[in-house]
Motif scaffolding. Structure first.
Motif, PDB file in Angstrom:
ATOM      1  N   MET A   1     -10.659   2.861  11.631  1.00 25.34           N
ATOM      2  CA  MET A   1      -9.484   3.121  10.829  1.00 25.34           C
ATOM      3  C   MET A   1      -9.674   2.544   9.429  1.00 25.34           C
ATOM      4  O   MET A   1      -9.991   1.373   9.277  1.00 25.34           O
ATOM      5  N   ARG A   2      -9.417   3.368   8.432  1.00 21.06           N
ATOM      6  CA  ARG A   2      -9.586   2.939   7.042  1.00 21.06           C
ATOM      7  C   ARG A   2      -8.229   2.736   6.384  1.00 21.06           C
ATOM      8  O   ARG A   2      -7.340   3.577   6.495  1.00 21.06           O
ATOM      9  N   ILE A   3      -8.109   1.614   5.683  1.00 23.64           N
ATOM     10  CA  ILE A   3      -6.866   1.247   5.016  1.00 23.64           C
ATOM     11  C   ILE A   3      -7.161   0.953   3.552  1.00 23.64           C
ATOM     12  O   ILE A   3      -8.153   0.301   3.235  1.00 23.64           O
ATOM     13  N   LEU A   4      -6.265   1.415   2.665  1.00 24.19           N
ATOM     14  CA  LEU A   4      -6.342   1.078   1.252  1.00 24.19           C
ATOM     15  C   LEU A   4      -5.129   0.228   0.906  1.00 24.19           C
ATOM     16  O   LEU A   4      -3.986   0.650   1.123  1.00 24.19           O
ATOM     17  N   ILE A   5      -5.375  -0.959   0.374  1.00 26.04           N
ATOM     18  CA  ILE A   5      -4.322  -1.872  -0.056  1.00 26.04           C
ATOM     19  C   ILE A   5      -4.239  -1.822  -1.577  1.00 26.04           C
ATOM     20  O   ILE A   5      -5.260  -1.907  -2.257  1.00 26.04           O
ATOM     21  N   VAL A   6      -3.006  -1.723  -2.089  1.00 27.92           N
ATOM     22  CA  VAL A   6      -2.792  -1.693  -3.531  1.00 27.92           C
ATOM     23  C   VAL A   6      -1.704  -2.704  -3.871  1.00 27.92           C
ATOM     24  O   VAL A   6      -0.551  -2.550  -3.470  1.00 27.92           O
ATOM     25  N   ASP A   7      -2.098  -3.761  -4.570  1.00 27.41           N
ATOM     26  CA  ASP A   7      -1.163  -4.811  -4.978  1.00 27.41           C
ATOM     27  C   ASP A   7      -1.741  -5.463  -6.218  1.00 27.41           C
ATOM     28  O   ASP A   7      -2.949  -5.694  -6.284  1.00 27.41           O
ATOM     29  N   ASP A   8      -0.890  -5.767  -7.201  1.00 28.29           N
ATOM     30  CA  ASP A   8      -1.394  -6.383  -8.416  1.00 28.29           C
ATOM     31  C   ASP A   8      -1.749  -7.856  -8.220  1.00 28.29           C
ATOM     32  O   ASP A   8      -2.367  -8.450  -9.096  1.00 28.29           O
ATOM     33  N   ASP A   9      -1.425  -8.419  -7.075  1.00 26.78           N
ATOM     34  CA  ASP A   9      -1.769  -9.797  -6.741  1.00 26.78           C
ATOM     35  C   ASP A   9      -3.119  -9.797  -6.002  1.00 26.78           C
ATOM     36  O   ASP A   9      -3.191  -9.478  -4.816  1.00 26.78           O
ATOM     37  N   GLU A  21      -9.447  -6.824   8.329  1.00 29.23           N
ATOM     38  CA  GLU A  21     -10.843  -6.681   8.754  1.00 29.23           C
ATOM     39  C   GLU A  21     -11.129  -7.489  10.010  1.00 29.23           C
ATOM     40  O   GLU A  21     -11.876  -7.044  10.879  1.00 29.23           O
ATOM     41  N   SER A  22     -10.513  -8.664  10.144  1.00 26.71           N
ATOM     42  CA  SER A  22     -10.731  -9.473  11.342  1.00 26.71           C
ATOM     43  C   SER A  22     -10.091  -8.830  12.572  1.00 26.71           C
ATOM     44  O   SER A  22     -10.383  -9.218  13.703  1.00 26.71           O
ATOM     45  N   ASP A  26     -11.321  -1.125   8.604  1.00 29.11           N
ATOM     46  CA  ASP A  26     -12.179  -0.998   7.427  1.00 29.11           C
ATOM     47  C   ASP A  26     -11.229  -0.926   6.234  1.00 29.11           C
ATOM     48  O   ASP A  26     -10.400  -0.015   6.160  1.00 29.11           O
ATOM     49  N   VAL A  27     -11.318  -1.901   5.316  1.00 33.69           N
ATOM     50  CA  VAL A  27     -10.309  -2.029   4.272  1.00 33.69           C
ATOM     51  C   VAL A  27     -10.918  -2.005   2.873  1.00 33.69           C
ATOM     52  O   VAL A  27     -11.899  -2.687   2.600  1.00 33.69           O
ATOM     53  N   ASP A  28     -10.315  -1.205   2.008  1.00 33.32           N
ATOM     54  CA  ASP A  28     -10.591  -1.225   0.576  1.00 33.32           C
ATOM     55  C   ASP A  28      -9.330  -1.728  -0.107  1.00 33.32           C
ATOM     56  O   ASP A  28      -8.230  -1.622   0.447  1.00 33.32           O
ATOM     57  N   TRP A  29      -9.492  -2.257  -1.312  1.00 32.58           N
ATOM     58  CA  TRP A  29      -8.321  -2.705  -2.050  1.00 32.58           C
ATOM     59  C   TRP A  29      -8.545  -2.552  -3.541  1.00 32.58           C
ATOM     60  O   TRP A  29      -9.671  -2.482  -4.004  1.00 32.58           O
ATOM     61  N   LYS A  38      -6.906   7.555  -7.611  1.00 35.53           N
ATOM     62  CA  LYS A  38      -8.249   8.156  -7.683  1.00 35.53           C
ATOM     63  C   LYS A  38      -9.025   7.920  -6.394  1.00 35.53           C
ATOM     64  O   LYS A  38      -9.708   8.815  -5.899  1.00 35.53           O
ATOM     65  N   LEU A  39      -8.925   6.701  -5.844  1.00 37.70           N
ATOM     66  CA  LEU A  39      -9.607   6.411  -4.576  1.00 37.70           C
ATOM     67  C   LEU A  39      -9.089   7.309  -3.455  1.00 37.70           C
ATOM     68  O   LEU A  39      -9.858   7.781  -2.623  1.00 37.70           O
ATOM     69  N   SER A  40      -7.790   7.564  -3.461  1.00 37.41           N
ATOM     70  CA  SER A  40      -7.199   8.404  -2.410  1.00 37.41           C
ATOM     71  C   SER A  40      -7.678   9.843  -2.502  1.00 37.41           C
ATOM     72  O   SER A  40      -7.674  10.564  -1.509  1.00 37.41           O
ATOM     73  N   GLN A  41      -8.098  10.267  -3.687  1.00 43.55           N
ATOM     74  CA  GLN A  41      -8.613  11.621  -3.857  1.00 43.55           C
ATOM     75  C   GLN A  41     -10.081  11.728  -3.464  1.00 43.55           C
ATOM     76  O   GLN A  41     -10.545  12.792  -3.091  1.00 43.55           O
ATOM     77  N   ARG A  42     -10.816  10.605  -3.560  1.00 45.61           N
ATOM     78  CA  ARG A  42     -12.253  10.617  -3.260  1.00 45.61           C
ATOM     79  C   ARG A  42     -12.585  10.265  -1.821  1.00 45.61           C
ATOM     80  O   ARG A  42     -13.629  10.655  -1.308  1.00 45.61           O
ATOM     81  N   SER A  43     -11.717   9.497  -1.159  1.00 42.76           N
ATOM     82  CA  SER A  43     -12.000   9.008   0.182  1.00 42.76           C
ATOM     83  C   SER A  43     -10.810   9.242   1.095  1.00 42.76           C
ATOM     84  O   SER A  43      -9.672   9.328   0.645  1.00 42.76           O
ATOM     85  N   TYR A  44     -11.088   9.293   2.390  1.00 40.02           N
ATOM     86  CA  TYR A  44     -10.019   9.439   3.371  1.00 40.02           C
ATOM     87  C   TYR A  44      -9.579   8.058   3.839  1.00 40.02           C
ATOM     88  O   TYR A  44     -10.408   7.200   4.146  1.00 40.02           O
ATOM     89  N   TYR A  45      -8.272   7.853   3.908  1.00 40.64           N
ATOM     90  CA  TYR A  45      -7.704   6.619   4.449  1.00 40.64           C
ATOM     91  C   TYR A  45      -6.676   6.976   5.511  1.00 40.64           C
ATOM     92  O   TYR A  45      -5.898   7.917   5.344  1.00 40.64           O
TER      93      TYR A  45
END
Length: 117
Positions: A1-9, A21-22, A26-29, A38-45
């Motif tokens: 499972m892939r997750i994208l986190i978006v936070d200015d912190d 991840e623990s 599978d996590v990107d941020w 842009k990441l959401s257009q290039r990769s599947y989450y």
């Protein structure tokens, strides 16, 4: 499972990445909302976690744009300012809202429920 986190912190992003991840995700941020789009257009989450209050674009606006692009996208909103107006907006968008601060258990429970929904 892939997750994208978006936070200015950045620190919160890194903590969330470590927790998820623990637990086998599978996590990107990113701390930039435009980069997230842009990441959401290039990769599947499988799931997106958006902070509501960010510079340039609000997390709710990012969620609306993503829902238009991918109606089935699974999104969790997080906010330290989860007042009744924001709860109403999240409800209108059909998205769960997790209020900061939250526990690891609350995060993982909502992630599991949202992915399985």
């Amino acid at each position: 499972m892939r997750i994208l986190i978006v936070d200015d912190d950045k620190t919160l992003c890194q903590v969330l990445v470590e927790v998820l991840e623990s637990n086998g995700y599978d996590v990107d941020w990113t701390n930039h909302a435009l980069r997230a789009f842009k990441l959401s257009q290039r990769s599947y989450y499988d799931l997106f976690v958006f902070d509501v209050r960010m510079p340039v674009i609000l997390g709710t606006e990012l969620a609306e744009g993503l829902k238009e692009q991918s109606p089935g996208a699974k999104i969790i909103l997080i906010s330290a300012f989860a007042d009744s107006m924001l709860n109403t907006e999240a409800h209108k968008l059909g998205l769960p809202l997790l209020s900061k601060p939250f526990t690891t258990a609350e995060l993982l429970d909502l992630v599991d429920k949202t992915i399985d929904h």
